[in-house]
Motif scaffolding. Structure first.
Motif, PDB file in Angstrom:
ATOM      1  N   PRO A 151       0.793  -1.223   0.000  1.00  0.00           N
ATOM      2  CA  PRO A 151       0.000   0.000   0.000  1.00  0.00           C
ATOM      3  C   PRO A 151       0.824   1.271   0.000  1.00  0.00           C
ATOM      4  O   PRO A 151       0.389   2.296  -0.539  1.00  0.00           O
ATOM      5  CB  PRO A 151      -0.827  -0.133   1.299  1.00  0.00           C
ATOM      6  CG  PRO A 151      -0.966  -1.598   1.478  1.00  0.00           C
ATOM      7  CD  PRO A 151       0.347  -2.170   1.041  1.00  0.00           C
ATOM      8  N   LEU A 165       0.320   4.454  -2.416  1.00  0.00           N
ATOM      9  CA  LEU A 165       0.127   5.812  -1.921  1.00  0.00           C
ATOM     10  C   LEU A 165       1.139   6.783  -2.518  1.00  0.00           C
ATOM     11  O   LEU A 165       0.820   7.944  -2.791  1.00  0.00           O
ATOM     12  CB  LEU A 165       0.226   5.827  -0.394  1.00  0.00           C
ATOM     13  CG  LEU A 165      -0.968   5.246   0.364  1.00  0.00           C
ATOM     14  CD1 LEU A 165      -0.629   5.080   1.841  1.00  0.00           C
ATOM     15  CD2 LEU A 165      -2.194   6.143   0.208  1.00  0.00           C
ATOM     16  N   LEU A 199      -6.594   1.147  -3.173  1.00  0.00           N
ATOM     17  CA  LEU A 199      -6.463   2.580  -2.903  1.00  0.00           C
ATOM     18  C   LEU A 199      -7.655   3.346  -3.468  1.00  0.00           C
ATOM     19  O   LEU A 199      -8.222   4.218  -2.805  1.00  0.00           O
ATOM     20  CB  LEU A 199      -5.158   3.099  -3.516  1.00  0.00           C
ATOM     21  CG  LEU A 199      -4.907   4.614  -3.439  1.00  0.00           C
ATOM     22  CD1 LEU A 199      -4.763   5.042  -1.986  1.00  0.00           C
ATOM     23  CD2 LEU A 199      -3.665   4.981  -4.242  1.00  0.00           C
TER      24      LEU A 199
END
Length: 437
Positions: free
Chosen positions: A225, A229, A365
């Protein structure tokens, strides 16, 4: 991709969206004053179980499926637990048990939305051309889960015989308008959870036949993740991230208010879910041709068309009356175009522009917005506006629906002015040095 794999992935998508389509359209009606009588605050939190789960879905589901477990095995376990929780909801009548079971189901279900996409993309040769042909089968799954509720609420003890009704046509019309009431209708509505639970358990078993999709151990960053990001440093992705938030906010106004709105316009409660599924019928055609549309019009135009679909639909909602109920129902056709042209296109864009080792987390996301922050904010916003526009006769839907219409116009304008995706075949990540290092 061979025909056998396409068939398996199509069945996976069909069952995946049958789970969701069975319970979501009528949830607002079931929780409201006619049945469980939950407060507005309690209803908002139950709807927001999905949003809460999307937050963990990015960091739990995406990470586990990206790095540690074969994705089809993760999918099987998640649907097994989620299906059992959904069956439990059929017997829950108090807020805390209901919220707890819904949260458990959503914690398991939400990550599977990005995982099913990731499994599909992993076995496609040309994602832009083939994804729509597989994902389109999720739509018949949603529709198939909705239409049985035309029949389930009928009170057959009060339906006359064919002879007494004056013929088959008149009998059918009488039967479809003779509905259960009170506790009997409440019991009928619990079948939405039963159908959803059975579909979830069926998919858990079917995962044994899905093509193997192993985790990508040792690739890229330790925590996937974070890699996803970091891509927000890319201007085109950041703009898309912001616009996705606004569009998901608008999108969830549809689920929060449409069932109550159609009931307000005097549509029979057994016809609400089928009326809402009209958008999914249009989605089938749109998803099937998504690759052609993308190549013909490009990322930005297609996404703008999708957002403007919401504007058209809520504009019609704002003007709707019992006399124009037919137009309100027909306007749900644009729901399918709005979903496919924006949200499905976002998923394809993500798969095209994100590195392989973070794609599942990157899908999560954007699910964070589409299923998380957008609806979480929206559920409280739309509930609050329902109180703001409440009158002695009920909610002033004419004023309420002007708000999502205006938000849609703003989102389309931002996309038109500031979204400049890279040329076809070039990753957005390559435009920002160090964005994914």
């Amino acid at each position: 991709m061979n025909k056998s794999q396409r068939f398996k992935l199509s069945v996976m998508m069909c069952l995946q969206y049958a789970v969701w389509g069975a319970w979501l359209p009528l949830l607002g009606l079931y929780l409201g004053d006619d049945y469980l009588k939950f407060t507005g605050w309690e209803r908002a939190w139950i709807f927001n179980a999905f949003a809460i789960a999307s937050l963990t879905g990015m960091f739990l589901g995406g990470q586990l499926a990206d790095r540690y477990f074969a994705q089809e095995k993760f999918l099987a376990v998640a649907h097994l637990i989620g299906g059992l929780a959904m069956l439990g909801l059929a017997n829950a009548r108090q807020f805390w048990p209901f919220f707890g079971l819904m949260l458990l189901h959503c914690l398991c279900y939400v990550p599977t939305l990005s995982v099913t996409n990731a499994i599909t993309f992993a076995h496609l040769k040309d994602a832009q051309k083939e994804f729509g042909l597989v994902r389109v089968w999720g739509t018949p799954g949603w529709i198939a889960a909705s239409w049985p509720f035309i029949i389930i609420p009928i009170d057959w003890t009060k339906v006359p015989s064919v002879g007494e009704a004056g013929g088959l046509v008149k009998w059918l019309g009488t039967a479809l308008s003779t509905l259960k009431t009170g506790a009997a209708m409440e019991a009928a509505l619990t079948s939405t959870f039963t159908v959803a639970g059975i579909a979830g358990l069926a998919l858990a078993g079917f995962c044994l036949f899905l093509p193997h999709t192993p985790p990508r151990k040792g690739e890229g960053e330790k925590f996937a993740p974070f890699g996803a990001l970091k891509l927000l440093a890319v201007p085109s992705i950041l703009v898309l991230f912001i616009v996705t938030f606004f569009d998901s906010l608008v999108h969830y106004c549809y689920f929060f208010w449409t069932s109550s709105y159609l009931s307000h316009l005097k549509l029979g409660q057994n016809w609400i879910a089928p009326a809402m599924s009209i958008g999914q019928i249009a989605e089938i055609l749109t998803m099937a041709g998504l690759g052609w549309f993308l190549k013909r019009f490009g990322w930005r135009r297609i996404m703008i068309f999708g957002i403007l679909g919401h504007v058209v639909r809520f504009g019609i909602y704002a003007l709707g009356t019992p006399e124009t109920l037919w137009l309100v129902i027909a306007s749900n056709v644009v729901h399918g175009f709005a979903y496919a042209f924006f949200f499905a296109t976002v998923y394809v864009f993500v798969d095209t522009h994100f590195p392989k080792d973070v794609r599942t987390s990157a899908q999560s996301l954007f699910n964070l917005l589409i299923l998380g922050l957008g609806p979480f904010t929206g559920n409280f916003l739309w509930g609050w506006l329902g109180d703001v526009f409440k009158t002695a006769q009920g909610v002033d839907f004419h004023k309420l629906f002007l708000v999502p219409m205006a938000l849609g116009v703003v989102a389309a304008a931002i996309l038109a002015v500031f979204f400049h995706p890279p040329p076809q075949g070039q990753r957005a990540a390559e435009n920002a040095s160090g964005a994914v290092k």
